[in-house]
Design a protein around this motif. Structure first.
Motif, PDB file in Angstrom:
ATOM      1  N   ILE A   1      31.706 -87.756 -32.479  1.00  0.00           N
ATOM      2  CA  ILE A   1      31.319 -86.554 -33.228  1.00  0.00           C
ATOM      3  C   ILE A   1      30.460 -85.676 -32.332  1.00  0.00           C
ATOM      4  O   ILE A   1      29.473 -86.124 -31.744  1.00  0.00           O
ATOM      5  CB  ILE A   1      30.543 -86.933 -34.506  1.00  0.00           C
ATOM      6  N   GLY A   2      30.832 -84.405 -32.224  1.00  0.00           N
ATOM      7  CA  GLY A   2      30.124 -83.497 -31.342  1.00  0.00           C
ATOM      8  C   GLY A   2      28.906 -82.862 -31.987  1.00  0.00           C
ATOM      9  O   GLY A   2      28.685 -82.956 -33.206  1.00  0.00           O
ATOM     10  N   LEU A   3      28.109 -82.198 -31.178  1.00  0.00           N
ATOM     11  CA  LEU A   3      26.926 -81.500 -31.673  1.00  0.00           C
ATOM     12  C   LEU A   3      27.314 -80.394 -32.648  1.00  0.00           C
ATOM     13  O   LEU A   3      28.284 -79.671 -32.428  1.00  0.00           O
ATOM     14  CB  LEU A   3      26.145 -80.900 -30.502  1.00  0.00           C
ATOM     15  N   ALA A   4      26.553 -80.294 -33.734  1.00  0.00           N
ATOM     16  CA  ALA A   4      26.771 -79.265 -34.770  1.00  0.00           C
ATOM     17  C   ALA A   4      28.136 -79.383 -35.435  1.00  0.00           C
ATOM     18  O   ALA A   4      28.611 -78.420 -36.057  1.00  0.00           O
ATOM     19  CB  ALA A   4      26.582 -77.865 -34.193  1.00  0.00           C
ATOM     20  N   GLN A   5      28.745 -80.534 -35.351  1.00  0.00           N
ATOM     21  CA  GLN A   5      30.037 -80.747 -36.008  1.00  0.00           C
ATOM     22  C   GLN A   5      29.816 -81.099 -37.475  1.00  0.00           C
ATOM     23  O   GLN A   5      29.085 -82.033 -37.804  1.00  0.00           O
ATOM     24  CB  GLN A   5      30.824 -81.859 -35.319  1.00  0.00           C
ATOM     25  N   THR A   6      30.449 -80.340 -38.364  1.00  0.00           N
ATOM     26  CA  THR A   6      30.338 -80.586 -39.800  1.00  0.00           C
ATOM     27  C   THR A   6      31.062 -81.877 -40.174  1.00  0.00           C
ATOM     28  O   THR A   6      32.180 -82.125 -39.724  1.00  0.00           O
ATOM     29  CB  THR A   6      30.937 -79.419 -40.600  1.00  0.00           C
TER      30      THR A   6
END
Length: 208
Positions: free
Chosen positions: A87-92
């Motif tokens: 899961i990436g940064l700022a991923q909802t």
């Protein structure tokens, strides 16, 4: 004639069987009672002056009721059904399993809840992080309101295959059309574990 005057003339001393004003002891007692009755009358007058009457209000009873009771029922509860990795940064976080969606505010395709009505809402999220490696591993999740962080939680695994849950709740005022979601932050390669509904997101309108 006042209630005090009526009381005075009607009262008979059962010790001397005469009117109260012919008995010194009775005079004293009646004086005390008159004083207390006067105090009570003053209190009643103050209450009458400070109490708002219904016809002085701008709102009808039904309108007053609507201030506290929402026009529509709004509540949602969702969970993840498959593990999320990388899961990436700022991923909802997109919760795909919709358990409840009264008011149709939650969109499982975007992972975002859009408030159909303004009011005070309670939001809660709980997430599970597992560590498949032997090193320290973390997942940080934050609750977002129109792009602003409300609060956050962390799952911090210290050894391999350690399952850790992080959680937080918030009670905030939301306007109709506002967006609420949860997303990953701090760690650029996070993961979420979903066994038996371990990762969930919920919200409910409390009052307007």
């Amino acid at each position: 004639m006042t209630s005090v005057q009526l009381f005075s003339f009607a009262f008979i001393c059962f010790t001397c069987f005469s009117k109260v004003f012919s008995c010194e002891e009775c005079k004293t007692e009646v004086g005390i009672l008159k004083s207390k009755i006067k105090e009570l009358e003053n209190v009643i007058n103050i209450l009458n002056k400070t109490t708002l009457k219904r016809n002085e209000l701008d709102l009808t009873p039904s309108e007053v009721r609507k201030r506290a009771i929402p026009d529509v029922n709004v509540a949602f509860s969702v969970s993840l059904t498959s593990d999320q990795n990388h899961i990436g940064l700022a991923q909802t976080i997109k919760f795909d399993n919709v358990l409840l969606n009264d008011g149709q505010g939650y969109n499982k395709h975007s992972g975002v809840f859009v408030a159909p009505q303004g009011g005070v809402y309670l939001f809660a999220y709980i997430f599970c992080h597992t560590n498949p490696s032997s090193s320290v591993s973390q997942t940080w999740i934050e609750l977002m309101h129109n792009g602003k962080r409300i609060n956050s939680g962390v799952g911090d695994s210290r050894h391999s295959w350690q399952d850790i849950q992080g959680t937080n709740i918030a009670i905030i005022r939301v306007n109709a059309g506002d967006s609420i979601w949860v997303q990953n932050f701090y760690e650029h390669d996070a993961s979420l574990y979903t066994f038996e509904g371990a990762t969930t997101f919920s919200g409910s309108l409390l009052y307007v």
